[in-house]
Scaffold this motif. Structure first.
Motif, PDB file in Angstrom:
ATOM      1  N   VAL A   1       0.864  -1.172   0.000  1.00 60.50           N
ATOM      2  CA  VAL A   1       0.000   0.000   0.000  1.00 60.50           C
ATOM      3  C   VAL A   1       0.904   1.226   0.000  1.00 60.50           C
ATOM      4  O   VAL A   1       1.868   1.279   0.774  1.00 60.50           O
ATOM      5  N   ALA A   2       0.599   2.172  -0.866  1.00 61.77           N
ATOM      6  CA  ALA A   2       1.430   3.362  -0.997  1.00 61.77           C
ATOM      7  C   ALA A   2       0.649   4.611  -0.631  1.00 61.77           C
ATOM      8  O   ALA A   2      -0.578   4.661  -0.780  1.00 61.77           O
ATOM      9  N   LEU A   3       1.373   5.596  -0.147  1.00 63.86           N
ATOM     10  CA  LEU A   3       0.806   6.919   0.118  1.00 63.86           C
ATOM     11  C   LEU A   3       1.609   7.926  -0.703  1.00 63.86           C
ATOM     12  O   LEU A   3       2.789   8.150  -0.421  1.00 63.86           O
ATOM     13  N   GLN A   4       0.982   8.478  -1.721  1.00 68.39           N
ATOM     14  CA  GLN A   4       1.607   9.511  -2.536  1.00 68.39           C
ATOM     15  C   GLN A   4       1.282  10.861  -1.932  1.00 68.39           C
ATOM     16  O   GLN A   4       0.119  11.226  -1.811  1.00 68.39           O
ATOM     17  N   MET A   5       2.331  11.563  -1.546  1.00 74.20           N
ATOM     18  CA  MET A   5       2.177  12.837  -0.870  1.00 74.20           C
ATOM     19  C   MET A   5       2.656  13.936  -1.812  1.00 74.20           C
ATOM     20  O   MET A   5       3.839  14.006  -2.148  1.00 74.20           O
ATOM     21  N   ASP A   6       1.756  14.785  -2.250  1.00 72.65           N
ATOM     22  CA  ASP A   6       2.088  15.903  -3.131  1.00 72.65           C
ATOM     23  C   ASP A   6       1.766  17.224  -2.438  1.00 72.65           C
ATOM     24  O   ASP A   6       0.956  17.273  -1.521  1.00 72.65           O
ATOM     25  N   SER A   7       2.405  18.281  -2.902  1.00 73.35           N
ATOM     26  CA  SER A   7       2.171  19.624  -2.339  1.00 73.35           C
ATOM     27  C   SER A   7       2.258  19.600  -0.820  1.00 73.35           C
ATOM     28  O   SER A   7       1.387  20.138  -0.128  1.00 73.35           O
ATOM     29  N   VAL A   8       3.306  18.983  -0.306  1.00 74.90           N
ATOM     30  CA  VAL A   8       3.429  18.830   1.146  1.00 74.90           C
ATOM     31  C   VAL A   8       3.626  20.172   1.825  1.00 74.90           C
ATOM     32  O   VAL A   8       4.132  21.136   1.228  1.00 74.90           O
ATOM     33  N   LYS A   9       3.210  20.206   3.085  1.00 71.99           N
ATOM     34  CA  LYS A   9       3.293  21.414   3.896  1.00 71.99           C
ATOM     35  C   LYS A   9       4.087  21.101   5.164  1.00 71.99           C
ATOM     36  O   LYS A   9       4.162  19.944   5.574  1.00 71.99           O
ATOM     37  N   PRO A  10       4.621  22.118   5.809  1.00 72.51           N
ATOM     38  CA  PRO A  10       5.347  21.865   7.068  1.00 72.51           C
ATOM     39  C   PRO A  10       4.502  21.123   8.101  1.00 72.51           C
ATOM     40  O   PRO A  10       5.039  20.315   8.860  1.00 72.51           O
ATOM     41  N   GLU A  11       3.212  21.351   8.095  1.00 80.32           N
ATOM     42  CA  GLU A  11       2.350  20.672   9.064  1.00 80.32           C
ATOM     43  C   GLU A  11       2.160  19.193   8.751  1.00 80.32           C
ATOM     44  O   GLU A  11       1.541  18.467   9.532  1.00 80.32           O
ATOM     45  N   ASP A  12       2.673  18.731   7.627  1.00 85.05           N
ATOM     46  CA  ASP A  12       2.654  17.298   7.331  1.00 85.05           C
ATOM     47  C   ASP A  12       3.816  16.564   8.010  1.00 85.05           C
ATOM     48  O   ASP A  12       3.891  15.328   7.940  1.00 85.05           O
ATOM     49  N   THR A  13       4.684  17.297   8.650  1.00 88.59           N
ATOM     50  CA  THR A  13       5.816  16.692   9.349  1.00 88.59           C
ATOM     51  C   THR A  13       5.312  15.791  10.478  1.00 88.59           C
ATOM     52  O   THR A  13       4.538  16.227  11.326  1.00 88.59           O
ATOM     53  N   ALA A  14       5.732  14.540  10.453  1.00 87.70           N
ATOM     54  CA  ALA A  14       5.267  13.568  11.442  1.00 87.70           C
ATOM     55  C   ALA A  14       5.959  12.235  11.191  1.00 87.70           C
ATOM     56  O   ALA A  14       6.630  12.054  10.171  1.00 87.70           O
ATOM     57  N   VAL A  15       5.753  11.314  12.115  1.00 84.97           N
ATOM     58  CA  VAL A  15       6.095   9.918  11.856  1.00 84.97           C
ATOM     59  C   VAL A  15       4.842   9.271  11.276  1.00 84.97           C
ATOM     60  O   VAL A  15       3.764   9.362  11.861  1.00 84.97           O
ATOM     61  N   TYR A  16       5.010   8.628  10.145  1.00 79.26           N
ATOM     62  CA  TYR A  16       3.898   7.995   9.450  1.00 79.26           C
ATOM     63  C   TYR A  16       3.936   6.493   9.700  1.00 79.26           C
ATOM     64  O   TYR A  16       4.976   5.850   9.519  1.00 79.26           O
ATOM     65  N   TYR A  17       2.788   5.968  10.077  1.00 82.54           N
ATOM     66  CA  TYR A  17       2.663   4.547  10.401  1.00 82.54           C
ATOM     67  C   TYR A  17       1.658   3.879   9.461  1.00 82.54           C
ATOM     68  O   TYR A  17       0.614   4.445   9.136  1.00 82.54           O
ATOM     69  N   CYS A  18       1.982   2.683   9.087  1.00 85.46           N
ATOM     70  CA  CYS A  18       1.070   1.841   8.323  1.00 85.46           C
ATOM     71  C   CYS A  18       0.381   0.889   9.289  1.00 85.46           C
ATOM     72  O   CYS A  18       1.027   0.316  10.179  1.00 85.46           O
TER      73      CYS A  18
END
Length: 118
Positions: free
Chosen positions: A78-95
């Motif tokens: 499973v993939a997560l395509q992240m476009d037009s990212v913002k500083p508030e997207d900063t995080a640890v991402y978990y599947c």
């Protein structure tokens, strides 16, 4: 038992793109839903996007139009395509995954860190 391994995190500039991947192994046939969650410093873990066995998806309003979740059944990924990212997207991402349509995820990956900064 399902094992999940994430990859693809890193440092990206605001407005840039990043693609996260999650590979599942083990009792894959038991999975009804897989999703991406994130946890920023000092905040609770929150749902980003989820994809169900029938291919339907739910995307959090905070990332709708910028993030896309998809899956490759042949690769158990499973993939997560992240476009037009913002500083508030900063995080640890978990599947995460679960054997039911609703409820809590019961299997988690180790997480991958995403930092959005110039």
């Amino acid at each position: 038992q399902v094992q999940l391994v994430e990859s693809g995190g890193g440092l990206v500039q605001p407005g840039g793109s990043l693609r996260l991947s999650c590979v599942a192994s083990g009792s894959i046939s038991s999975i009804s839903a897989m999703g991406w969650y994130r946890q920023a410093p000092g905040k609770q873990r929150e749902l980003v996007a989820i994809i169900f066995r029938d291919g339907s998806t739910n995307i959090a309003s905070s990332v709708k139009g910028r993030f896309t979740i998809s899956r490759d059944n042949a690769k158990n990924t499973v993939a997560l395509q992240m476009d037009s990212v913002k500083p508030e997207d900063t995080a640890v991402y978990y599947c995460g995954s679960r054997p039911t349509l609703f409820g809590q995820m019961n299997s988690w990956g180790q997480g991958t860190r995403v930092t959005v900064s110039s």
